[in-house]
Structure formats: structure tokens, C-alpha cells
Design a protein around this motif. Structure first.
Motif, short mmCIF file in Angstrom:
data_model
loop_
_atom_site.label_atom_id
_atom_site.label_comp_id
_atom_site.label_asym_id
_atom_site.label_seq_id
_atom_site.Cartn_x
_atom_site.Cartn_y
_atom_site.Cartn_z
N GLY A 108 44.76 -36.23 0.12
CA GLY A 108 44.35 -36.14 -1.28
C GLY A 108 43.80 -34.76 -1.53
O GLY A 108 43.17 -34.15 -0.66
N THR A 109 44.05 -34.20 -2.69
CA THR A 109 43.57 -32.86 -2.98
C THR A 109 42.07 -32.90 -3.25
O THR A 109 41.48 -33.95 -3.48
N SER A 110 41.46 -31.73 -3.20
CA SER A 110 40.03 -31.65 -3.52
C SER A 110 39.84 -31.96 -5.00
O SER A 110 40.78 -31.95 -5.79
N ALA A 111 38.61 -32.23 -5.36
CA ALA A 111 38.32 -32.52 -6.76
C ALA A 111 38.78 -31.36 -7.63
O ALA A 111 38.40 -30.21 -7.37
N PRO A 112 39.61 -31.61 -8.64
CA PRO A 112 40.12 -30.50 -9.46
C PRO A 112 39.02 -29.66 -10.07
O PRO A 112 39.18 -28.46 -10.22
N ASP A 113 37.89 -30.28 -10.40
CA ASP A 113 36.85 -29.50 -11.05
C ASP A 113 36.24 -28.49 -10.08
O ASP A 113 35.84 -27.40 -10.49
N LEU A 114 36.20 -28.79 -8.79
CA LEU A 114 35.67 -27.82 -7.83
C LEU A 114 36.61 -26.64 -7.69
O LEU A 114 36.18 -25.49 -7.60
N HIS A 115 37.92 -26.89 -7.64
CA HIS A 115 38.86 -25.78 -7.53
C HIS A 115 38.81 -24.90 -8.77
O HIS A 115 38.80 -23.67 -8.68
N ASP A 116 38.73 -25.50 -9.91
CA ASP A 116 38.60 -24.72 -11.15
C ASP A 116 37.31 -23.91 -11.14
O ASP A 116 37.27 -22.77 -11.59
N ALA A 117 36.26 -24.50 -10.58
CA ALA A 117 34.96 -23.82 -10.56
C ALA A 117 34.97 -22.60 -9.67
O ALA A 117 34.16 -21.68 -9.86
N VAL A 118 35.88 -22.56 -8.67
CA VAL A 118 35.97 -21.37 -7.81
C VAL A 118 36.18 -20.12 -8.64
O VAL A 118 35.60 -19.06 -8.37
N TRP A 119 36.97 -20.24 -9.69
CA TRP A 119 37.32 -19.07 -10.50
C TRP A 119 36.31 -18.84 -11.62
O TRP A 119 36.28 -17.75 -12.20
N ARG A 120 35.50 -19.82 -11.93
CA ARG A 120 34.53 -19.68 -13.03
C ARG A 120 33.12 -19.39 -12.54
O ARG A 120 32.29 -18.91 -13.31
#
Length: 329
Positions: A108-120
């Protein structure tokens, strides 16, 4: 995709995510090496970017690299790979701090919000509002640290005052210490375009009420030119600590720190790091002894709240921080 190759655009995206991690004075003290035969990313210390006076033991360098490791793990899982991580994998290679093998496709992929947060995610060294963080978010941040083997706790008003006083004392010492002040000034980039160090626009403001001790990166700047505004009256601080204080613990603390920062970002909270007191052994020991029932080794003081994003610091290009292994090791 075969077991021995990785698409170049995906690899570059993974390295870019790792390099988006926070680092002390934005020194970005890391290098990445991809080994195609084993689909492994090696994360190495760029010791020439270490802070000899502010971080003589390399503890903050290890924390910075740990943050990069966490980002790499989050990005790898997002792109469908199981990140198998080893810390300090070769005793004879002290510069090799970690490896991340991109194993079989992740279940399963990591929580999408954490990956998005990498860039923000980036530090906001500006005043926050007095709006408190909700209890459920504080609990989630504590769990994020626990998942990486660290402890995150939130001091009450009396302890918060003590932490701020220790930070003020450390800031005073850093300012009057000629070597440390010069080292900080070296990493402030006033006019030259640079992808490392602190540009003046990201340094933030000083607290007009002298409550929140924001670092004066350009130590000895004339007080008359230091922009100041009132900061929050009740700062929300978090203390990150570990049970032990070895190099592997520093790397784990860095991963815990970044998971906390990403989780806060995903919920719309801002953060900045108050690292000054950790740079003096006697003050750091006092931070670690706060709370008799939870003694440990302090690794970071985090300031949390709601407020402006603030500008982001620049990052070096992927081609500047990564190389690919050629031939057998």
C-alpha cells in the motif's frame, strides 16, 4: 519494470523528495548514490557541509540526513516501492549513514497527504496566531514520532517558559561567541544566488516582545535593522527526544522529526525549529531532564502553530546531489 532497473524520472523524483528535507542552516549535508544492481539508494554525509563550531559532534548533521531518509521512504512508497532501510550499514564506512533498498512493490502506498506535504513543508520563522492546535492533532504528532522510535511531548506553561529561557541563553551565547557567529553569518546569503544557506528573505522576524527566541542567523546585525513584530503569547512547543544518544538514535530522531513536520503540514499547521539550546551540552542536558518521569536525550525543540507559510529555502538540483554507481562495488 524489471528488478534491476528504475525509471530515471522516478529515481530523480525520489531524490528530489529526499533533498527537500530540512537541514541545519540549510546546509543540505547529504549526497545520494544509486546502485542499480541492488536498486539501493545510499545516503552519505557531506561532511564538508558540517558546522564545525555549532555542531562539532555531527548530531545535527545526522538529524538532517535522517529527515532526508524519511522523505525518501515516503516518496518510494508513494511510487509503489517498499523502502527497506538500514542505518549505518557498514562500520568501515562512517560517511555512509543509511541505505534504502527499493524492494518489491509496496502493498500500500504511503498516506497521500504525507507525500504531498513533502513538497509543501518548510519552516516558517514568522509570528503564529494564538489559535491552539487541537488535541487530536497533538496526539497524532506524538504517534508520528513514536512510530519512528522517538518521544514527542508538549510541555505545559511552566516548562515552556523554561525551554524558552534556555533557548534565549543559547542564542545569547551564540551571538557573543565569535566562531559560532561567523559560522552563522557564512551561511546567510545576502545577494549571491545560492541553493544552499539561508537567504535573508527566509530568516523571519525577531519577537518584539522578546518572548520567542528566533535565531539571528546573521549574528551581530545592528538591532535597528532587525525587523520585529509581536509573536504568539502562548507558544506551542514540542520536545523531541530519544532514549539513547548514539549516531543511529540521531538518524532515527531525524526521521521522527520529519514525520512530525509532514503530519503537521498535512493538517495546515506551520513549524519552525528552535535548535539553539541543543548546541550547548549543559543547556541540552537541562532540556533532556525536563519531566522527571520521561528523562531522555533531547534532540529538537519544535515550535508549532497556525500562521503564514513564509518563503521556502532553495535546494540544490538533483544532478548536484546524486550519482549512479558504475560497475560492481
Amino acid at each position: 519494470m524489471s528488478t534491476t532497473t528504475l525509471d530515471v524520472p522516478v529515481l530523480e523524483r525520489l531524490i528530489a523528495a529526499a533533498a527537500a528535507a530540512p537541514s541545519v542552516h540549510n546546509t543540505q549535508p547529504w549526497r545520494f548514490r544509486y546502485v542499480p544492481e541492488t536498486r539501493t539508494v545510499e545516503i552519505l554525509a557531506a561532511t564538508e557541509r558540517g558546522l564545525r563550531h555549532l555542531d562539532p559532534t555531527g548530531r545535527a548533521l545526522h538529524l538532517s540526513v535522517g529527515c532526508a531518509v524519511l522523505n525518501l521512504r515516503v516518496a518510494a512508497a508513494h511510487h509503489g516501492h517498499e523502502p527497506v532501510t538500514r542505518l549505518l550499514p557498514r562500520p568501515g564506512r562512517p560517511d555512509l549513514l543509511a541505505t534504502v533498498r527499493l524492494a518489491r512493490p509496496a502493498r500500500g502506498t504511503s498516506a497521500p497527504d504525507l507525500h504531498d506535504a513533502v513538497w509543501r513543508r518548510h519552516s516558517s520563522r514568522f509570528p503564529f496566531s494564538d489559535r491552539p492546535l487541537p488535541g487530536h492533532l497533538l496526539a497524532e504528532l506524538a504517534e508520528a514520532a513514536r512510530a519512528e522510535g522517538a518521544l514527542l511531548r508538549f510541555p505545559g506553561p511552566q516548562e515552556t517558559g523554561h525551554v524558552l529561557r534556555l533557548t534565549w541563553e543559547a542564542e545569547r551565547r551564540n551571538t557573543v561567541d565569535a566562531d559560532r557567529a561567523a559560522e552563522s553569518r557564512h551561511w546567510v546569503r545576502a545577494a549571491e544566488p545560492s541553493a544552499v544557506g539561508m537567504r535573508e528573505g527566509v530568516l523571519g522576524l525577531q519577537d518584539f516582545l522578546d518572548q520567542v527566541p528566533m535565531r539571528d542567523f546573521g549574528a551581530h546585525r545592528h538591532p535597528a535593522v532587525l525587523a520585529a513584530r509581536p509573536y504568539e503569547t502562548r507558544p506551542q512547543l514540542a520536545l523531541l527526544s530519544t532514549a539513547h544518544d548514539r549516531r543511529a538514535d540521531w538518524l532515527r530522531a531525524g526521521q521522527a522529526l520529519e514525520r512530525v513536520l509532514l503530519s503537521a503540514t498535512a493538517h495546515g499547521a506551520r513549524s519552525s525549529l528552535l535548535h539553539q539550546a541543543l548546541e550547548w551540552p549543559d543547556l541540552r542536558a537541562q532540556l533532556g531532564s525536563l519531566g522527571d518521569e520521561r528523562r531522555g536525550h533531547a534532540q529538537m525543540v519544535i515550535r508549532l502553530g497556525y500562521g503564514p507559510d513564509g518563503p521556502a529555502s532553495a535546494r540544490r538540483a538533483v544532478g548536484e546531489v546524486m550519482d549512479v554507481a558504475r560497475g560492481p562495488l
